[in-house]
Design a protein around this motif. Structure first.
Motif: not given
Length: 342
Positions: A78-102
Protein backbone atom coordinates in the motif's frame (compact mmCIF):
# COMPACT_ATOMS: atom_id res chain seq x y z
CA UNK A 1 3.82 6.32 -6.48
CA UNK A 2 0.69 8.40 -6.75
CA UNK A 3 -1.40 10.71 -4.60
CA UNK A 4 -4.43 10.18 -6.84
CA UNK A 5 -7.20 8.37 -4.99
CA UNK A 6 -8.66 7.09 -8.26
CA UNK A 7 -5.45 5.17 -8.98
CA UNK A 8 -4.82 4.08 -5.37
CA UNK A 9 -8.36 2.86 -4.81
CA UNK A 10 -8.34 0.93 -8.07
CA UNK A 11 -5.21 -0.90 -6.85
CA UNK A 12 -6.79 -1.55 -3.44
CA UNK A 13 -9.99 -2.89 -5.02
CA UNK A 14 -7.81 -5.32 -6.94
CA UNK A 15 -6.24 -6.43 -3.64
CA UNK A 16 -9.68 -6.75 -2.04
CA UNK A 17 -10.72 -9.13 -4.83
CA UNK A 18 -7.97 -11.50 -3.63
CA UNK A 19 -9.30 -11.73 -0.07
CA UNK A 20 -10.42 -15.21 0.89
CA UNK A 21 -14.12 -15.79 0.28
CA UNK A 22 -16.82 -18.17 1.60
CA UNK A 23 -15.65 -21.15 -0.55
CA UNK A 24 -12.26 -21.11 1.20
CA UNK A 25 -13.78 -20.91 4.68
CA UNK A 26 -16.17 -23.78 3.93
CA UNK A 27 -13.28 -25.88 2.63
CA UNK A 28 -11.22 -25.00 5.70
CA UNK A 29 -14.04 -25.92 8.07
CA UNK A 30 -14.60 -29.18 6.18
CA UNK A 31 -10.88 -30.03 6.23
CA UNK A 32 -10.33 -33.34 7.98
CA UNK A 33 -7.28 -32.17 9.92
CA UNK A 34 -4.51 -29.55 10.15
CA UNK A 35 -2.66 -30.99 7.18
CA UNK A 36 -5.76 -30.74 5.00
CA UNK A 37 -6.23 -27.14 6.18
CA UNK A 38 -2.69 -26.15 5.15
CA UNK A 39 -3.27 -27.82 1.79
CA UNK A 40 -6.32 -25.58 1.30
CA UNK A 41 -4.30 -22.53 2.33
CA UNK A 42 -1.63 -23.47 -0.20
CA UNK A 43 -4.23 -22.98 -2.95
CA UNK A 44 -4.69 -19.30 -2.04
CA UNK A 45 -2.62 -16.09 -2.42
CA UNK A 46 -0.86 -17.15 0.82
CA UNK A 47 1.04 -19.91 -1.03
CA UNK A 48 4.36 -18.05 -1.37
CA UNK A 49 4.55 -17.03 2.30
CA UNK A 50 3.40 -20.50 3.39
CA UNK A 51 6.09 -22.27 1.37
CA UNK A 52 8.76 -19.94 2.74
CA UNK A 53 7.52 -20.43 6.30
CA UNK A 54 7.37 -24.23 5.95
CA UNK A 55 11.01 -24.21 4.86
CA UNK A 56 11.95 -22.82 8.30
CA UNK A 57 9.31 -24.18 10.66
CA UNK A 58 6.39 -26.57 10.95
CA UNK A 59 2.87 -26.77 12.38
CA UNK A 60 1.16 -23.70 13.79
CA UNK A 61 4.38 -21.68 13.75
CA UNK A 62 4.59 -22.03 9.96
CA UNK A 63 0.99 -20.86 9.44
CA UNK A 64 1.41 -17.97 11.91
CA UNK A 65 4.59 -16.84 10.17
CA UNK A 66 2.99 -17.10 6.73
CA UNK A 67 -0.02 -15.05 7.78
CA UNK A 68 2.16 -12.40 9.44
CA UNK A 69 4.41 -12.08 6.37
CA UNK A 70 1.39 -11.83 4.08
CA UNK A 71 -0.05 -8.98 6.18
CA UNK A 72 3.39 -7.31 6.20
CA UNK A 73 3.69 -7.54 2.40
CA UNK A 74 0.13 -6.24 2.01
CA UNK A 75 0.68 -3.22 4.25
CA UNK A 76 3.94 -2.26 2.62
CA UNK A 77 2.57 -2.67 -0.89
CA UNK A 78 0.00 0.00 0.00
CA UNK A 79 2.83 2.37 0.87
CA UNK A 80 4.82 1.57 -2.29
CA UNK A 81 2.17 2.88 -4.68
CA UNK A 82 0.84 5.81 -2.64
CA UNK A 83 2.19 9.28 -2.03
CA UNK A 84 1.23 12.61 -0.47
CA UNK A 85 -1.73 12.75 1.90
CA UNK A 86 -2.99 9.25 0.97
CA UNK A 87 0.37 7.77 2.01
CA UNK A 88 0.31 9.78 5.23
CA UNK A 89 -3.18 8.50 6.04
CA UNK A 90 -2.27 4.89 5.20
CA UNK A 91 0.63 5.20 7.64
CA UNK A 92 -1.82 6.50 10.21
CA UNK A 93 -4.11 3.52 9.68
CA UNK A 94 -1.22 1.05 9.94
CA UNK A 95 -0.45 2.31 13.45
CA UNK A 96 -3.17 -0.03 14.70
CA UNK A 97 -0.76 -2.92 14.06
CA UNK A 98 1.76 -1.31 16.43
CA UNK A 99 -0.90 -1.24 19.13
CA UNK A 100 -1.87 -4.86 18.46
CA UNK A 101 1.77 -5.98 18.51
CA UNK A 102 2.77 -4.35 21.79
CA UNK A 103 -0.42 -5.75 23.35
CA UNK A 104 0.52 -9.21 22.09
CA UNK A 105 3.95 -8.88 23.67
CA UNK A 106 2.41 -7.68 26.95
CA UNK A 107 -0.04 -10.60 27.01
CA UNK A 108 2.76 -13.01 26.25
CA UNK A 109 4.95 -11.71 29.06
CA UNK A 110 2.02 -11.64 31.50
CA UNK A 111 1.13 -15.25 30.69
CA UNK A 112 4.74 -16.45 30.60
CA UNK A 113 4.48 -17.60 26.99
CA UNK A 114 7.50 -18.66 25.00
CA UNK A 115 9.11 -16.79 22.13
CA UNK A 116 7.52 -18.87 19.39
CA UNK A 117 4.03 -18.37 20.77
CA UNK A 118 4.46 -14.59 21.11
CA UNK A 119 5.97 -14.27 17.64
CA UNK A 120 3.00 -16.20 16.29
CA UNK A 121 0.65 -13.43 17.38
CA UNK A 122 2.60 -10.52 15.83
CA UNK A 123 1.66 -8.60 12.68
CA UNK A 124 4.72 -6.41 11.96
CA UNK A 125 2.95 -4.04 9.57
CA UNK A 126 3.10 -0.70 11.41
CA UNK A 127 5.88 1.75 12.22
CA UNK A 128 7.73 -0.59 14.60
CA UNK A 129 10.44 -2.61 12.88
CA UNK A 130 9.99 -6.41 12.84
CA UNK A 131 13.47 -6.86 14.37
CA UNK A 132 12.53 -4.59 17.30
CA UNK A 133 9.33 -6.53 17.94
CA UNK A 134 11.29 -9.80 17.83
CA UNK A 135 13.78 -8.47 20.39
CA UNK A 136 10.92 -7.38 22.66
CA UNK A 137 9.30 -10.79 22.27
CA UNK A 138 12.60 -12.38 23.35
CA UNK A 139 12.87 -10.20 26.48
CA UNK A 140 12.79 -11.99 29.82
CA UNK A 141 9.82 -10.10 31.28
CA UNK A 142 7.56 -7.04 30.92
CA UNK A 143 10.19 -4.59 32.18
CA UNK A 144 12.84 -5.96 29.82
CA UNK A 145 10.41 -5.78 26.89
CA UNK A 146 9.73 -2.14 27.76
CA UNK A 147 13.47 -1.39 27.70
CA UNK A 148 13.68 -2.79 24.18
CA UNK A 149 10.60 -0.96 22.89
CA UNK A 150 11.75 2.34 24.43
CA UNK A 151 14.23 2.66 21.57
CA UNK A 152 11.39 3.39 19.13
CA UNK A 153 10.19 6.51 21.01
CA UNK A 154 6.69 6.39 19.54
CA UNK A 155 3.49 7.31 21.37
CA UNK A 156 2.58 3.64 21.81
CA UNK A 157 6.01 2.46 22.97
CA UNK A 158 6.34 5.40 25.38
CA UNK A 159 2.98 4.40 26.86
CA UNK A 160 4.23 0.81 27.12
CA UNK A 161 7.25 1.96 29.13
CA UNK A 162 5.05 3.90 31.59
CA UNK A 163 2.48 1.11 31.87
CA UNK A 164 5.16 -1.54 32.35
CA UNK A 165 6.60 0.51 35.21
CA UNK A 166 3.19 0.54 36.95
CA UNK A 167 2.78 -3.16 36.16
CA UNK A 168 5.75 -3.93 38.41
CA UNK A 169 3.74 -2.90 41.50
CA UNK A 170 0.27 -3.79 40.19
CA UNK A 171 0.36 -6.60 37.59
CA UNK A 172 -3.05 -5.75 36.12
CA UNK A 173 -2.81 -6.68 32.42
CA UNK A 174 -6.16 -5.13 31.54
CA UNK A 175 -5.18 -1.76 33.02
CA UNK A 176 -1.93 -1.94 31.03
CA UNK A 177 -3.83 -2.65 27.80
CA UNK A 178 -6.25 0.24 28.36
CA UNK A 179 -3.29 2.56 29.00
CA UNK A 180 -1.95 1.51 25.60
CA UNK A 181 -5.37 2.12 24.01
CA UNK A 182 -5.53 5.58 25.56
CA UNK A 183 -2.10 6.52 24.20
CA UNK A 184 -2.84 5.06 20.78
CA UNK A 185 -6.17 6.84 20.29
CA UNK A 186 -4.82 10.13 21.62
CA UNK A 187 -1.96 9.87 19.11
CA UNK A 188 -4.05 8.83 16.15
CA UNK A 189 -6.69 11.51 16.72
CA UNK A 190 -3.99 14.15 17.14
CA UNK A 191 -2.25 13.03 13.95
CA UNK A 192 -5.59 12.95 12.15
CA UNK A 193 -6.25 16.56 13.12
CA UNK A 194 -2.76 17.58 12.02
CA UNK A 195 -3.27 15.87 8.66
CA UNK A 196 -6.67 17.54 8.21
CA UNK A 197 -8.33 14.19 7.49
CA UNK A 198 -11.80 14.02 5.92
CA UNK A 199 -14.62 14.40 8.44
CA UNK A 200 -15.91 10.90 7.61
CA UNK A 201 -12.56 9.33 8.57
CA UNK A 202 -12.40 11.35 11.79
CA UNK A 203 -15.91 10.13 12.62
CA UNK A 204 -14.86 6.52 11.96
CA UNK A 205 -11.85 6.88 14.27
CA UNK A 206 -14.11 8.33 16.96
CA UNK A 207 -16.43 5.35 16.51
CA UNK A 208 -13.47 3.06 17.21
CA UNK A 209 -12.90 4.96 20.47
CA UNK A 210 -16.59 4.53 21.33
CA UNK A 211 -16.28 0.80 20.62
CA UNK A 212 -13.21 0.49 22.86
CA UNK A 213 -14.98 2.29 25.72
CA UNK A 214 -18.10 0.17 25.33
CA UNK A 215 -16.05 -3.05 25.42
CA UNK A 216 -14.33 -1.87 28.59
CA UNK A 217 -17.59 -0.83 30.27
CA UNK A 218 -19.20 -4.20 29.50
CA UNK A 219 -16.19 -6.16 30.74
CA UNK A 220 -15.87 -4.38 34.08
CA UNK A 221 -19.58 -4.01 34.93
CA UNK A 222 -20.09 -4.58 38.62
CA UNK A 223 -16.53 -3.81 39.67
CA UNK A 224 -15.85 -1.20 42.33
CA UNK A 225 -16.30 2.31 40.82
CA UNK A 226 -12.67 3.22 41.46
CA UNK A 227 -11.66 0.32 39.22
CA UNK A 228 -13.08 2.21 36.23
CA UNK A 229 -11.68 5.60 37.14
CA UNK A 230 -8.66 5.43 34.82
CA UNK A 231 -10.05 3.20 32.08
CA UNK A 232 -12.07 5.68 30.00
CA UNK A 233 -10.58 6.70 26.64
CA UNK A 234 -11.11 10.30 25.56
CA UNK A 235 -11.97 11.31 22.00
CA UNK A 236 -15.11 9.32 21.26
CA UNK A 237 -18.35 10.75 19.94
CA UNK A 238 -21.29 8.71 21.24
CA UNK A 239 -20.11 7.03 24.46
CA UNK A 240 -19.51 9.92 26.83
CA UNK A 241 -17.98 9.57 30.28
CA UNK A 242 -21.40 9.69 31.97
CA UNK A 243 -22.72 6.82 29.83
CA UNK A 244 -19.51 4.83 30.43
CA UNK A 245 -19.81 5.26 34.20
CA UNK A 246 -23.52 4.41 34.13
CA UNK A 247 -22.93 1.11 32.32
CA UNK A 248 -20.00 0.21 34.60
CA UNK A 249 -21.99 0.88 37.75
CA UNK A 250 -25.11 -1.01 36.67
CA UNK A 251 -24.41 -4.75 36.55
CA UNK A 252 -28.12 -5.47 35.97
CA UNK A 253 -27.98 -3.85 32.53
CA UNK A 254 -30.67 -1.16 32.78
CA UNK A 255 -28.10 1.52 32.00
CA UNK A 256 -27.53 -0.03 28.57
CA UNK A 257 -30.65 1.91 27.61
CA UNK A 258 -28.35 4.88 26.99
CA UNK A 259 -27.35 3.11 23.77
CA UNK A 260 -30.88 3.29 22.35
CA UNK A 261 -31.11 5.25 19.12
CA UNK A 262 -27.34 5.28 18.61
CA UNK A 263 -24.88 3.30 16.50
CA UNK A 264 -24.54 0.65 19.22
CA UNK A 265 -28.25 0.13 19.97
CA UNK A 266 -28.12 -3.58 19.08
CA UNK A 267 -25.30 -4.15 21.56
CA UNK A 268 -27.61 -3.71 24.55
CA UNK A 269 -29.87 -6.64 23.60
CA UNK A 270 -26.87 -8.78 22.67
CA UNK A 271 -25.18 -8.13 26.01
CA UNK A 272 -28.35 -9.13 27.87
CA UNK A 273 -28.67 -12.43 25.99
CA UNK A 274 -27.29 -15.87 26.83
CA UNK A 275 -24.05 -15.31 24.90
CA UNK A 276 -23.40 -12.05 26.77
CA UNK A 277 -20.04 -10.49 26.02
CA UNK A 278 -19.40 -12.70 22.99
CA UNK A 279 -22.61 -11.60 21.29
CA UNK A 280 -22.02 -7.97 22.28
CA UNK A 281 -18.55 -8.08 20.77
CA UNK A 282 -20.01 -9.45 17.53
CA UNK A 283 -22.49 -6.55 17.39
CA UNK A 284 -19.73 -4.01 18.05
CA UNK A 285 -17.74 -5.49 15.17
CA UNK A 286 -20.79 -5.22 12.91
CA UNK A 287 -21.09 -1.51 13.71
CA UNK A 288 -17.44 -0.89 12.81
CA UNK A 289 -17.65 -3.09 9.70
CA UNK A 290 -20.73 -1.22 8.47
CA UNK A 291 -19.10 2.13 9.13
CA UNK A 292 -15.96 1.12 7.23
CA UNK A 293 -18.09 -0.15 4.34
CA UNK A 294 -19.98 3.16 4.14
CA UNK A 295 -16.64 4.98 4.03
CA UNK A 296 -15.57 2.83 1.10
CA UNK A 297 -18.53 3.91 -1.03
CA UNK A 298 -16.94 7.31 -1.66
CA UNK A 299 -14.63 6.63 -4.64
CA UNK A 300 -12.11 9.42 -4.12
CA UNK A 301 -11.03 9.27 -0.49
CA UNK A 302 -9.26 6.97 1.97
CA UNK A 303 -12.40 4.97 2.83
CA UNK A 304 -11.59 2.15 0.39
CA UNK A 305 -8.28 1.59 2.21
CA UNK A 306 -9.97 1.70 5.65
CA UNK A 307 -12.46 -0.96 4.60
CA UNK A 308 -9.79 -3.13 2.99
CA UNK A 309 -7.45 -3.06 5.99
CA UNK A 310 -10.31 -3.97 8.30
CA UNK A 311 -11.20 -6.94 6.10
CA UNK A 312 -7.55 -8.01 5.84
CA UNK A 313 -7.08 -7.87 9.60
CA UNK A 314 -10.20 -9.97 10.10
CA UNK A 315 -9.00 -12.49 7.51
CA UNK A 316 -5.67 -12.90 9.32
CA UNK A 317 -7.41 -13.43 12.67
CA UNK A 318 -9.76 -16.00 11.13
CA UNK A 319 -6.90 -17.92 9.51
CA UNK A 320 -5.08 -18.20 12.82
CA UNK A 321 -8.27 -19.34 14.52
CA UNK A 322 -8.92 -21.96 11.84
CA UNK A 323 -5.34 -23.19 12.05
CA UNK A 324 -5.62 -23.68 15.82
CA UNK A 325 -9.01 -25.29 15.52
CA UNK A 326 -7.74 -27.87 13.05
CA UNK A 327 -4.44 -28.37 14.88
CA UNK A 328 -6.18 -29.15 18.18
CA UNK A 329 -9.15 -30.99 16.67
CA UNK A 330 -11.87 -28.51 17.70
CA UNK A 331 -15.35 -29.75 16.62
CA UNK A 332 -16.58 -28.16 13.40
CA UNK A 333 -19.68 -26.54 14.96
CA UNK A 334 -17.63 -24.93 17.72
CA UNK A 335 -15.03 -23.69 15.28
CA UNK A 336 -17.69 -22.25 12.96
CA UNK A 337 -19.28 -20.40 15.87
CA UNK A 338 -15.94 -18.98 17.02
CA UNK A 339 -15.11 -18.00 13.45
CA UNK A 340 -18.20 -15.80 13.34
CA UNK A 341 -16.92 -13.88 16.37
CA UNK A 342 -13.27 -13.58 15.20
Amino acid sequence: MSSDYGYINARVRGMRAKLLGPPFYQAALDASDFRAFTSSLAQTPYVKELEEAQARSTGLAAVDHAVARNVYHTAHSLLTFSDGQPRELIGLLLMRFDLANVKAIARGKHAGKGLEEIEGSLFPAGELRPSLLEQAAMASDMAAAAQVLAVARSEVTSAFVRAARRYQSDPDLYALEVALDQAYYAAILSRADAADVPKALKRYLQLEVDAANLRTALKIRGRAPQAAADLFIRGGHEIKRAAFDAIVNDPEGAALGVLAGGSFAAVAAAAAGESGLGAAEAEIRKVLDASAHRLSLAPLNIGVVVDYLRRKEAEAAQLRLLARGKFYGVPRETLERELAHA
